[in-house]
Enzyme design. Structure first.
Site, PDB file in Angstrom:
ATOM      1  N   ASN A  49       0.874  -1.208   0.082  1.00 43.10           N
ATOM      2  CA  ASN A  49      -0.057  -0.089  -0.175  1.00 43.10           C
ATOM      3  C   ASN A  49       0.908   1.202   0.039  1.00 43.10           C
ATOM      4  OD1 ASN A  49      -2.304   1.761   0.817  1.00 43.10           O
ATOM      5  ND2 ASN A  49      -1.436   2.086   2.566  1.00 43.10           N
ATOM      6  N   SER A  73      -4.173   2.659  -8.670  1.00 44.02           N
ATOM      7  CA  SER A  73      -5.076   3.970  -8.534  1.00 44.02           C
ATOM      8  C   SER A  73      -5.641   4.090  -9.986  1.00 44.02           C
ATOM      9  CB  SER A  73      -4.153   5.260  -8.371  1.00 44.02           C
ATOM     10  OG  SER A  73      -4.692   6.490  -8.909  1.00 44.02           O
ATOM     11  N   TYR A  79       2.972   9.940 -11.137  1.00 44.44           N
ATOM     12  CA  TYR A  79       2.417   9.223 -10.151  1.00 44.44           C
ATOM     13  C   TYR A  79       1.627   8.296 -11.024  1.00 44.44           C
ATOM     14  CZ  TYR A  79      -1.235   8.188  -6.656  1.00 44.44           C
ATOM     15  OH  TYR A  79      -2.246   7.572  -6.113  1.00 44.44           O
TER      16      TYR A  79
HETATM   17  P1  NAP Z   1      -1.351   8.615   3.046  1.00 45.65           P
HETATM   18  O1  NAP Z   1      -2.396   8.946   4.087  1.00 45.65           O
HETATM   19  O2  NAP Z   1      -0.271   9.631   2.579  1.00 45.65           O
HETATM   20  O3  NAP Z   1      -0.686   7.413   3.472  1.00 45.65           O
HETATM   21  C1  NAP Z   1       0.475   6.840   2.765  1.00 45.65           C
HETATM   22  C2  NAP Z   1       1.282   5.703   3.567  1.00 45.65           C
HETATM   23  O4  NAP Z   1       2.289   5.477   2.891  1.00 45.65           O
HETATM   24  C3  NAP Z   1       1.716   6.194   5.022  1.00 45.65           C
HETATM   25  O5  NAP Z   1       1.533   5.257   5.870  1.00 45.65           O
HETATM   26  C4  NAP Z   1       3.233   6.664   4.485  1.00 45.65           C
HETATM   27  O6  NAP Z   1       3.796   6.393   5.810  1.00 45.65           O
HETATM   28  C5  NAP Z   1       3.392   5.520   3.607  1.00 45.65           C
HETATM   29  N1  NAP Z   1       4.832   5.740   2.832  1.00 45.65           N
HETATM   30  C6  NAP Z   1       4.763   6.605   1.878  1.00 45.65           C
HETATM   31  N2  NAP Z   1       6.095   6.410   1.578  1.00 45.65           N
HETATM   32  C7  NAP Z   1       6.697   5.438   1.900  1.00 45.65           C
HETATM   33  C8  NAP Z   1       7.915   4.640   1.807  1.00 45.65           C
HETATM   34  N3  NAP Z   1       8.771   5.152   1.034  1.00 45.65           N
HETATM   35  N4  NAP Z   1       8.032   3.636   2.659  1.00 45.65           N
HETATM   36  C9  NAP Z   1       7.364   2.963   3.514  1.00 45.65           C
HETATM   37  N5  NAP Z   1       5.902   3.784   3.632  1.00 45.65           N
HETATM   38  C10 NAP Z   1       5.713   4.596   2.812  1.00 45.65           C
HETATM   39  O7  NAP Z   1      -1.987   8.239   1.531  1.00 45.65           O
HETATM   40  P2  NAP Z   1      -3.219   7.130   1.305  1.00 45.65           P
HETATM   41  O8  NAP Z   1      -4.233   8.064   0.425  1.00 45.65           O
HETATM   42  O9  NAP Z   1      -3.599   6.235   2.543  1.00 45.65           O
HETATM   43  O10 NAP Z   1      -2.470   6.207   0.415  1.00 45.65           O
HETATM   44  C11 NAP Z   1      -2.267   4.948   0.317  1.00 45.65           C
HETATM   45  C12 NAP Z   1      -2.238   4.214  -1.030  1.00 45.65           C
HETATM   46  O11 NAP Z   1      -3.453   4.443  -1.905  1.00 45.65           O
HETATM   47  C13 NAP Z   1      -0.909   4.910  -2.086  1.00 45.65           C
HETATM   48  O12 NAP Z   1      -0.279   3.884  -2.740  1.00 45.65           O
HETATM   49  C14 NAP Z   1      -1.815   5.727  -2.724  1.00 45.65           C
HETATM   50  O13 NAP Z   1      -0.915   6.033  -3.960  1.00 45.65           O
HETATM   51  C15 NAP Z   1      -2.996   4.975  -3.238  1.00 45.65           C
HETATM   52  N6  NAP Z   1      -4.047   5.914  -3.483  1.00 45.65           N
HETATM   53  C16 NAP Z   1      -4.689   6.875  -2.855  1.00 45.65           C
HETATM   54  C17 NAP Z   1      -5.781   7.436  -3.325  1.00 45.65           C
HETATM   55  C18 NAP Z   1      -6.112   8.718  -2.475  1.00 45.65           C
HETATM   56  O14 NAP Z   1      -6.797   9.393  -3.196  1.00 45.65           O
HETATM   57  N7  NAP Z   1      -5.989   8.849  -1.330  1.00 45.65           N
HETATM   58  C19 NAP Z   1      -5.901   7.326  -4.738  1.00 45.65           C
HETATM   59  C20 NAP Z   1      -5.682   6.282  -5.282  1.00 45.65           C
HETATM   60  C21 NAP Z   1      -4.580   5.322  -4.984  1.00 45.65           C
HETATM   61  P3  NAP Z   1       5.100   7.308   6.279  1.00 45.65           P
HETATM   62  O15 NAP Z   1       5.150   8.646   5.701  1.00 45.65           O
HETATM   63  O16 NAP Z   1       5.351   7.185   7.566  1.00 45.65           O
HETATM   64  O17 NAP Z   1       6.370   6.508   5.361  1.00 45.65           O
END
Ligand code: NAP
Length: 243
Positions: free
Chosen positions: A80, A132, A145
């Site tokens: 994730n 995504s 991205y």
């Molecule tokens: P978020 O709240 O920013 O959470 C991102 C998570 O990834 C955090 O736990 C962060 O923890 C971790 N992370 C980031 N870089 C990392 C790294 N280099 N190594 C290990 N952990 C890392 O974002 P979210 O919306 O929950 O996103 C989760 C996933 O869903 C992502 O892959 C994102 O691309 C995908 N997604 C999100 C959306 C949306 O609209 N929110 C839409 C499509 C896809 P730390 O910062 O502590 O490392």
């Protein structure tokens, strides 16, 4: 769970724990992982915090050796962790590009590879990659991205046949492609009223998704109900792709 410290990842961790799973909460921020692991332990399962930057192969290998040592097996990997950036293409630097691909794609691949080795030893498992909807319907100013997420979808379906190559080991690999989910990752854009209103018009259900909208799919893909499902991408996007 990579990226289990907040947002979508934390919601999935919580629901897996409520369903009785022991969980590993990994991210770059150990304090946050420890805090979340403490909360999850109260549910009555084992919650192990691990510091891991998935952009670093050494960190990934260490994380999986910790998992092997602590649990001896792995049933589910949710790949994730992800980062995001909005920038006009003309301003994207090599560092921007590499940082996004190292985390969103390279890290995801090597986590899946490590997980498959562990799962192979114990009758298989489930790998869930977080893609995504923008991987198939790109938005402006997000080229690295959206391209990284298109590659995640491709990887799940066909890249060295992840799903088909590992099916013989009873490892099922699927992706979830969320639409626009309100979390920290997009808080700047969604905090901008004008931009938020414009974005909302592109979602037929006329609301942003919540982490719980995504965790329901993650629960399904980890459950017996999905025992014949592999190599698929599930779009959970409020109709964003249909608009
Ligand atoms: P978020 O709240 O920013 O959470 C991102 C998570 O990834 C955090 O736990 C962060 O923890 C971790 N992370 C980031 N870089 C990392 C790294 N280099 N190594 C290990 N952990 C890392 O974002 P979210 O919306 O929950 O996103 C989760 C996933 O869903 C992502 O892959 C994102 O691309 C995908 N997604 C999100 C959306 C949306 O609209 N929110 C839409 C499509 C896809 P730390 O910062 O502590 O490392």
């Amino acid at each position: 769970m990579t990226g289990g410290s907040k947002g979508i990842g934390y919601q999935i961790v919580k629901e897996y724990a409520e369903a009785g799973a022991n969980v590993v909460i990994a991210s770059r921020n150990m304090n946050k992982c420890e805090e979340m692991a403490h909360e999850i332990s109260a549910i009555g399962v084992k919650a192990l915090p691990v510091k891991c930057n998935v952009g670093n192969l050494e960190d990934i290998n260490t994380m999986f050796s910790i998992v092997k040592k602590e649990f001896n097996k792995l049933d589910i990997l949710v790949n994730n962790a992800g980062v995001y950036q909005t920038k006009p293409d003309i301003k994207v630097t090599e560092n921007d590009w590499d940082a996004i691909f190292d985390i969103n794609l390279k890290g995801l691949f090597f986590c899946a590879q490590n997980a498959a080795k562990l799962m192979h030893e114990h009758n298989g498992g489930r790998i869930i990659n977080m893609a995504s909807a923008t991987g198939v319907k790109p938005l402006k100013r997000m080229s690295p991205y959206t391209t990284s997420k298109a590659a995640v979808i491709h990887l799940t379906h066909t890249f060295i046949g992840m799903a088909s190559e590992w099916a013989r080991y009873n490892i099922q690999v699927n992706s979830i492609a969320p639409g626009i989910i309100h979390t920290d990752i997009n808080s700047d854009e969604l905090g901008n009223k004008e931009l938020a209103a414009k974005t909302l018009k592109r979602i037929p259900l006329r609301r942003y998704g919540t982490p719980a909208d995504i965790s329901s799919m993650a629960l399904y893909l980890a459950s017996d109900a999905a025992s014949y499902v592999t190599g698929q991408t599930f779009y959970v996007d409020g109709g964003f792709l249909a608009e």
